[in-house]
Design a protein around this motif. Structure first.
Motif, PDB file in Angstrom:
ATOM      1  N   ILE A 156     -44.611   0.041 -34.901  1.00  0.00           N
ATOM      2  CA  ILE A 156     -45.970   0.085 -34.358  1.00  0.00           C
ATOM      3  C   ILE A 156     -45.946   0.193 -32.839  1.00  0.00           C
ATOM      4  O   ILE A 156     -46.662   1.011 -32.246  1.00  0.00           O
ATOM      5  N   THR A 157     -45.130  -0.610 -32.174  1.00  0.00           N
ATOM      6  CA  THR A 157     -45.093  -0.549 -30.706  1.00  0.00           C
ATOM      7  C   THR A 157     -44.477   0.761 -30.217  1.00  0.00           C
ATOM      8  O   THR A 157     -44.910   1.304 -29.192  1.00  0.00           O
ATOM      9  N   ARG A 158     -43.493   1.285 -30.960  1.00  0.00           N
ATOM     10  CA  ARG A 158     -42.927   2.583 -30.567  1.00  0.00           C
ATOM     11  C   ARG A 158     -43.974   3.690 -30.698  1.00  0.00           C
ATOM     12  O   ARG A 158     -44.078   4.576 -29.847  1.00  0.00           O
ATOM     13  N   ALA A 210     -45.212  -1.287 -24.464  1.00  0.00           N
ATOM     14  CA  ALA A 210     -46.096  -1.554 -25.604  1.00  0.00           C
ATOM     15  C   ALA A 210     -45.665  -2.870 -26.245  1.00  0.00           C
ATOM     16  O   ALA A 210     -44.461  -3.117 -26.422  1.00  0.00           O
ATOM     17  N   LEU A 211     -46.647  -3.699 -26.607  1.00  0.00           N
ATOM     18  CA  LEU A 211     -46.353  -5.046 -27.092  1.00  0.00           C
ATOM     19  C   LEU A 211     -47.229  -5.413 -28.278  1.00  0.00           C
ATOM     20  O   LEU A 211     -48.383  -4.980 -28.370  1.00  0.00           O
ATOM     21  N   GLY A 244     -40.068  -1.842 -23.641  1.00  0.00           N
ATOM     22  CA  GLY A 244     -40.152  -1.600 -22.210  1.00  0.00           C
ATOM     23  C   GLY A 244     -40.314  -2.818 -21.324  1.00  0.00           C
ATOM     24  O   GLY A 244     -40.324  -2.679 -20.093  1.00  0.00           O
ATOM     25  N   LEU A 245     -40.436  -4.037 -21.893  1.00  0.00           N
ATOM     26  CA  LEU A 245     -40.624  -5.228 -21.062  1.00  0.00           C
ATOM     27  C   LEU A 245     -39.342  -6.061 -20.953  1.00  0.00           C
ATOM     28  O   LEU A 245     -39.153  -6.792 -19.981  1.00  0.00           O
ATOM     29  N   CYS A 267     -51.033  -4.253 -27.444  1.00  0.00           N
ATOM     30  CA  CYS A 267     -51.439  -3.823 -26.106  1.00  0.00           C
ATOM     31  C   CYS A 267     -50.410  -2.887 -25.483  1.00  0.00           C
ATOM     32  O   CYS A 267     -49.232  -2.873 -25.878  1.00  0.00           O
ATOM     33  N   VAL A 268     -50.880  -2.108 -24.532  1.00  0.00           N
ATOM     34  CA  VAL A 268     -50.007  -1.209 -23.780  1.00  0.00           C
ATOM     35  C   VAL A 268     -50.266  -1.413 -22.297  1.00  0.00           C
ATOM     36  O   VAL A 268     -51.376  -1.798 -21.889  1.00  0.00           O
ATOM     37  N   LEU A 269     -49.235  -1.168 -21.480  1.00  0.00           N
ATOM     38  CA  LEU A 269     -49.348  -1.309 -20.030  1.00  0.00           C
ATOM     39  C   LEU A 269     -48.749  -0.076 -19.362  1.00  0.00           C
ATOM     40  O   LEU A 269     -47.788   0.525 -19.883  1.00  0.00           O
TER      41      LEU A 269
END
Length: 394
Positions: free
Chosen positions: A33-35, A46-47, A63-64, A129-131
């Protein structure tokens, strides 16, 4: 609608705990899902963020390079106050977030977009969420895509919870069967011995006593089966009902347990002594009967020669009920482990190793201290301390 417009029925952190997902390992289904969010929305981070009491924890992150951050650094803690979606085009330009460590330091994020993870009860658990490292604004289509991922994530969390509940039911049924096998073995043995004696010598002088023992064993079987049926149908994971504290003479338990266990000890060549007592306590007869029965059975099991003693000592805070034996003893390192289910000091011993676990559970239910003192090769003393009844205290 915001979260403040409609207060949740139950505490959010409590509900989150029921999912048993915090601090669990990475799972590919959530990483998918995050990918998907990262590549479809062209963002570096993405988290799947779950907001606990003092932190936000990531079931999945891309990415975090970390699995949690303090609640003070959480944008998601603000996002869950919204009903569906929370978007900040430029975090550095928003007074609420301009000093956020994720904005002022690595990874220097500027944009936030989060879709709320909400249960069927309406309780927000976190976000998908995405940043981004540059300011931006989502289109309606991008917001809809992230909301869809949040629905998929919530469906996965619900499925995961349902599977965990199913496993709990299976484990509970296995526990009940193990308890049944352990607790019902002893009264069945007494009944079997009485029948064998009657068939071999129906007119023997000991027959009335044997039949009396068999009748008490039948009564015990009925009581224990009732408890197991209640536990199996009530949804309670414990095989015993809530304690019912009543005043009674401790001698009543000694008199009920003594005859059957004296016969069992004698079959091993052991002497079982019951010291009379006039003390009156306030407790649950059934649970105390289970404690004493299991302690005496355990003492007989691990004593090869000598004796077992059941007795009491008056203390200022209550009556100390003790079971002594001259058995093999227990090493200091094992004196707490023995209360674990299926733990046996001798793996070749008969039974399932549940006796002392049941003693521990009963003591916890009664809220009374359970103590063990032992010397290897010399014997063991188990004791519980019961409050005196109101009548005895006067």
């Amino acid at each position: 609608m915001t979260g403040s417009d409609q207060e949740p029925i139950r505490d959010r952190v409590t509900v989150l705990g029921e999912y048993r997902v915090l601090d669990t390992p990475v799972e590919p289904a959530f990483d998918d899902i995050t990918r998907s969010a990262m590549f479809a929305l062209d963002v570096p981070i993405a988290l799947i963020s779950l907001v606990d009491e003092s932190r936000q924890w990531f079931k999945s992150e891309q990415g975090l390079a970390c699995r949690e951050t303090p609640i003070s650094a959480s944008v998601c803690a603000h996002a869950i106050r919204q009903y569906e979606f929370f978007e900040i085009p430029d975090l550095a330009a928003d007074p609420r977030f301009e000093q956020n460590p994720l904005v002022t330091g690595e990874p220097f994020v500027r944009f936030y977009g989060g879709a709320v993870l909400r249960t069927s009860e309406g309780i927000a658990l976190g976000t998908v969420c995405v940043l981004d490292r540059k300011p931006r604004q989502f289109t309606d289509g991008q917001r809809g895509f992230l909301k869809g991922l949040a629905r998929q994530t919530m469906a996965l969390l619900e499925l995961r919870k349902a599977l965990r509940l199913s496993l709990d039911i299976v484990e509970r049924q296995a526990h009940l069967m193990a308890v049944a096998g352990h607790d019902l073995r002893q009264p069945l043995g007494i009944i079997s011995n009485a029948i064998a004696t009657g068939l071999a010598a129906p007119n023997h002088p000991s027959m009335p006593r044997q039949l009396g023992l068999a009748q008490r064993a039948v009564d015990s079987l009925v009581e224990q089966l009732d408890s197991l049926v209640t536990a199996a149908t009530s949804g309670d994971s414990s095989p015993v009902a809530a304690p019912v504290h009543v005043p009674f003479r401790i001698a009543e338990l000694f008199e009920a347990l003594g005859p059957s266990w004296i016969s069992h000890a004698a079959s091993k060549g052991l002497q079982l002594d019951v010291v009379p007592s006039s003390a009156e306590v306030l407790s649950d007869r059934r649970l105390m009967s289970s404690i004493l029965g299991n302690l005496v059975g355990n003492a007989i099991k691990y004593t090869q020669t000598g004796r077992i003693l059941i007795g009491c000592r008056r203390r200022s805070k209550g009556l100390e009920v003790c079971v002594y034996d001259t058995g093999v003893g227990i090493s200091p390192s094992d004196q707490q482990a023995i209360f674990s289910p299926f733990k046996q000091l001798n793996p070749e011993s008969e039974g399932l190793g549940l006796g002392l676990s049941l003693v521990k559970q009963a003591a916890i239910q009664l809220q009374v201290p359970l103590e063990v003192a032992s010397v290897l090769g010399r014997g063991t003393k188990f004791s519980v301390q019961l409050p005196y009844s109101d009548q005895a205290a006067k």
